[in-house]
Design an enzyme around this catalytic site. Structure first.
Site, mmCIF file in Angstrom:
data_model
loop_
_atom_site.group_PDB
_atom_site.id
_atom_site.type_symbol
_atom_site.label_atom_id
_atom_site.label_comp_id
_atom_site.label_asym_id
_atom_site.label_seq_id
_atom_site.Cartn_x
_atom_site.Cartn_y
_atom_site.Cartn_z
ATOM 1 N N LYS A 124 64.676 68.831 56.183
ATOM 2 C CA LYS A 124 63.809 67.930 55.535
ATOM 3 C C LYS A 124 63.141 68.436 54.547
ATOM 4 O O LYS A 124 62.961 69.817 54.949
ATOM 5 C CB LYS A 124 62.942 67.111 56.595
ATOM 6 C CG LYS A 124 62.307 65.770 56.089
ATOM 7 C CD LYS A 124 63.520 64.572 56.562
ATOM 8 C CE LYS A 124 62.721 63.539 55.963
ATOM 9 N NZ LYS A 124 63.552 62.096 56.248
ATOM 10 N N ASP A 164 64.021 59.845 50.605
ATOM 11 C CA ASP A 164 62.938 59.332 51.942
ATOM 12 C C ASP A 164 61.796 58.582 51.222
ATOM 13 O O ASP A 164 61.859 58.348 50.025
ATOM 14 C CB ASP A 164 62.576 60.446 52.668
ATOM 15 C CG ASP A 164 61.683 60.244 53.979
ATOM 16 O OD1 ASP A 164 62.422 59.828 55.073
ATOM 17 O OD2 ASP A 164 60.656 60.156 53.878
HETATM 18 P P1 NDP Z 1 59.897 53.759 50.465
HETATM 19 O O1 NDP Z 1 59.270 54.991 49.819
HETATM 20 O O2 NDP Z 1 61.059 53.158 49.999
HETATM 21 O O3 NDP Z 1 58.843 52.756 51.241
HETATM 22 C C1 NDP Z 1 57.731 53.057 51.978
HETATM 23 C C2 NDP Z 1 57.057 51.899 52.491
HETATM 24 O O4 NDP Z 1 56.140 52.194 53.287
HETATM 25 C C3 NDP Z 1 56.154 51.368 51.129
HETATM 26 O O5 NDP Z 1 56.223 50.319 51.301
HETATM 27 C C4 NDP Z 1 54.879 52.150 51.235
HETATM 28 O O6 NDP Z 1 53.794 51.608 50.505
HETATM 29 C C5 NDP Z 1 54.633 52.222 52.792
HETATM 30 N N1 NDP Z 1 54.111 53.231 53.073
HETATM 31 C C6 NDP Z 1 54.263 54.733 52.858
HETATM 32 N N2 NDP Z 1 53.290 55.670 53.282
HETATM 33 C C7 NDP Z 1 52.287 54.672 53.861
HETATM 34 C C8 NDP Z 1 51.054 55.073 54.324
HETATM 35 N N3 NDP Z 1 50.678 56.449 54.613
HETATM 36 N N4 NDP Z 1 50.349 53.945 54.812
HETATM 37 C C9 NDP Z 1 50.759 52.481 54.481
HETATM 38 N N5 NDP Z 1 52.149 52.216 54.148
HETATM 39 C C10 NDP Z 1 52.940 53.445 53.726
HETATM 40 O O7 NDP Z 1 60.410 54.784 51.739
HETATM 41 P P2 NDP Z 1 61.648 54.437 52.655
HETATM 42 O O8 NDP Z 1 61.479 53.051 53.042
HETATM 43 O O9 NDP Z 1 62.819 55.103 52.507
HETATM 44 O O10 NDP Z 1 61.131 55.149 54.174
HETATM 45 C C11 NDP Z 1 60.238 54.412 54.851
HETATM 46 C C12 NDP Z 1 60.122 55.092 56.500
HETATM 47 O O11 NDP Z 1 61.734 54.965 57.035
HETATM 48 C C13 NDP Z 1 59.843 56.819 56.444
HETATM 49 O O12 NDP Z 1 59.116 56.710 57.573
HETATM 50 C C14 NDP Z 1 61.035 57.269 56.253
HETATM 51 O O13 NDP Z 1 61.270 58.677 56.892
HETATM 52 C C15 NDP Z 1 62.021 56.373 57.204
HETATM 53 N N6 NDP Z 1 63.411 56.572 57.025
HETATM 54 C C16 NDP Z 1 64.076 56.334 55.740
HETATM 55 C C17 NDP Z 1 65.391 56.409 55.647
HETATM 56 C C18 NDP Z 1 66.046 56.209 54.291
HETATM 57 O O14 NDP Z 1 67.251 56.264 54.292
HETATM 58 N N7 NDP Z 1 65.205 55.697 53.344
HETATM 59 C C19 NDP Z 1 66.132 56.874 56.772
HETATM 60 C C20 NDP Z 1 65.641 57.166 57.884
HETATM 61 C C21 NDP Z 1 64.162 56.822 58.083
HETATM 62 P P3 NDP Z 1 53.466 52.134 49.124
HETATM 63 O O15 NDP Z 1 54.451 51.815 48.201
HETATM 64 O O16 NDP Z 1 52.121 51.524 48.700
HETATM 65 O O17 NDP Z 1 53.273 53.594 49.189
#
Ligand code: NDP
Length: 451
Positions: A124, A164
């Protein structure tokens, strides 16, 4: 080494790294029974080896903003374990990124990648750079500077990063372009690429779709299905968007979504048109989620309140809960609300979104609960499928990739059930995922010698 010894060594060696310790503790408690049944794992100090990354690379990332001012961020790549294949895992760009968060994510990734059955090691990386509020050119310059250093440490047979939080298709494009320029090589060094230049169809959708395929298996286990289910979702990024799309496809109804500013509750349900609005808002306009209520006034927006110790998003009546935002977003009080509201399935789209006490509460209450390392593995699995297509020079149709993704998620579900049954707690997905993920890595490490 006893459990206390191992955990105190991890604590001593990684001071202040609470998320990393949290992830290690959870796995440790699950695999104790495996160590008792198979003394060779203790003899080869597999757990002690697993908690120590093979390599951690830290580097300076200087970049110039639109005003000509120089900024400096920190770049990190944690190459955790390569027993099963080249290091594989996403890059996160978020101000909260530090060693603890990336090491916990890399550690989880090792078990997740193992569960997919594909030849993928775990890693990562990322940076404390915040893409929010930056112009496209600033993001590009940052990505170029980040890759100038990272390129020395990755390669399509060495380490293959992906996206991510904060790293989507746009950032992967800038990173890939820079890698190609430096190395003069067009290779599958990153996954999540655009479909016209080496990317796989369904990769963008894969984590969210895979999550709902896994949840459907959990429901089927109880003779149930997604049809008619009301679902709480947190997040509105990549994972949340495609989880909502698949829920709708399977006949369920998402009723919440969020970003870091607060959450939306839409009692009438987030239908296809509303989801398209969210996708445009987030992916194209990079707007804030409260804009949803301006277009759909039947919904309410609740701003995030840092002074309350729970998240009201998890206090609505529903059938299923899918945390898809970030780590530790469900504490024990949220978990109690989830249980009190009669929710009968929790599956993690995000990595480690439930605090340990919350997980314990779900297990004690018999609420079927899937840890992210099992339920969100569809993303990395499809990255694995992208790698296979890159190696073989082939391109599969959406349908072909989707069929393979679904089958991988069903296999992971079965693997978890079989392993939990074999260790005396059938249906405990935490136990099943940790045990099955661990055994494949442990066997491979032993086969490759103490190295
Ligand atoms: P994105 O950046 O596309 O979206 C993240 C979302 O979560 C946004 O709505 C963001 O809001 C919100 N968010 C992020 N940090 C915070 C926080 N500290 N508090 C509240 N809301 C928060 O990321 P992904 O959708 O790709 O990833 C989301 C999760 O899924 C993560 O934990 C990631 O590790 C996990 N994941 C992702 C994969 C992938 O293929 N993308 C694969 C496996 C797991 P804002 O825009 O306001 O920051």
């Amino acid at each position: 080494m006893s459990s206390l010894d191992l955990l105190s060594v991890v604590k001593q060696r990684n001071p202040g790294e609470t998320e990393f310790l949290q992830a290690v503790e959870e796995v440790y408690h699950s695999v104790t029974k495996v160590l008792e049944r198979h003394p060779k794992y203790a003899k080869f100090a597999i757990l002690e080896q697993l908690v120590e990354p093979e390599r951690v690379i830290s580097f300076r990332v200087p970049w110039v903003n639109d005003q000509g001012e120089v900024h400096v961020n920190r770049g990190i790549r944690v190459q955790m374990n390569s027993a099963l294949g080249p290091f594989k895992g996403g890059l996160r760009f978020h101000p909260s990124v530090n060693y603890s968060i990336l090491k916990f994510l890399a550690f989880e990734q090792v078990f997740k990648n193992s569960l997919t059955g594909l030849p993928l090691g775990g890693g990562k990386g990322g940076s404390d750079f915040d893409p929010k509020g930056k112009s496209e050119m600033e993001v590009m310059r940052f990505c170029q500077s980040f890759m100038l250093e990272l390129a020395r440490h990755i390669g399509h047979r060495v380490d293959i990063p992906a996206g991510d939080i904060g790293v989507g298709g746009r950032e992967i494009g800038f990173l890939f372009g820079t890698f190609k320029k430096i190395t003069n090589e067009f290779s599958g060094v990153l996954t999540g690429k655009g479909v016209d230049w080496g990317g796989s169809l369904i990769r963008a959708e894969a984590t969210g779709y895979g999550l709902i395929y896994f949840a459907s298996c959990m429901l089927a286990e109880k003779g149930n299905s997604m049809a008619g289910k009301k679902c709480l979702i947190s997040g509105s990024g990549n994972v949340a968007q495609y989880a909502m799309e698949k829920i709708l496809h399977e006949g369920g109804t998402p009723i919440t979504t969020s970003d870091s500013s607060g959450y939306i509750y839409d009692p009438e349900g987030i239908d296809k048109d509303k989801l398209k609005f969210i996708m445009d808002l987030k992916a194209k306009r990079r707007g804030r989620i409260n804009e949803y209520v301006e277009t759909y006034p039947s919904a309410t927006f609740t701003p995030r309140d840092p002074d309350i110790d729970y998240n009201p998003l998890w206090d609505h009546k529903a059938d299923c809960a899918f945390p898809c935002a970030t780590q530790n977003e469900i504490n024990v009080r949220d978990a109690q609300n989830i249980v009190n509201n009669g929710i009968h399935l929790v599956a993690e789209g995000a990595n480690m979104p439930c605090e340990p006490e919350a997980v314990q509460l779900f297990l004690e209450n018999g609420t079927p609960y899937a840890p992210g390392k099992a339920s969100n593995a569809g993303g990395v699995a499809t990255s694995g499928l992208e790698m296979i297509q890159n190696f073989s020079g082939s391109k599969w149709t959406s349908e072909e990739v989707d069929v393979k993704l679904k089958s991988i998620m069903e296999n992971i579900h079965k693997t978890c059930i079989d392993a939990s049954t074999s260790y005396g707690d059938a249906g405990n997905y935490v136990l099943g995922a940790n045990v099955a993920g661990f055994v494949r890595v442990a066997e491979s490490m032993i086969a490759q010698g103490v190295i």
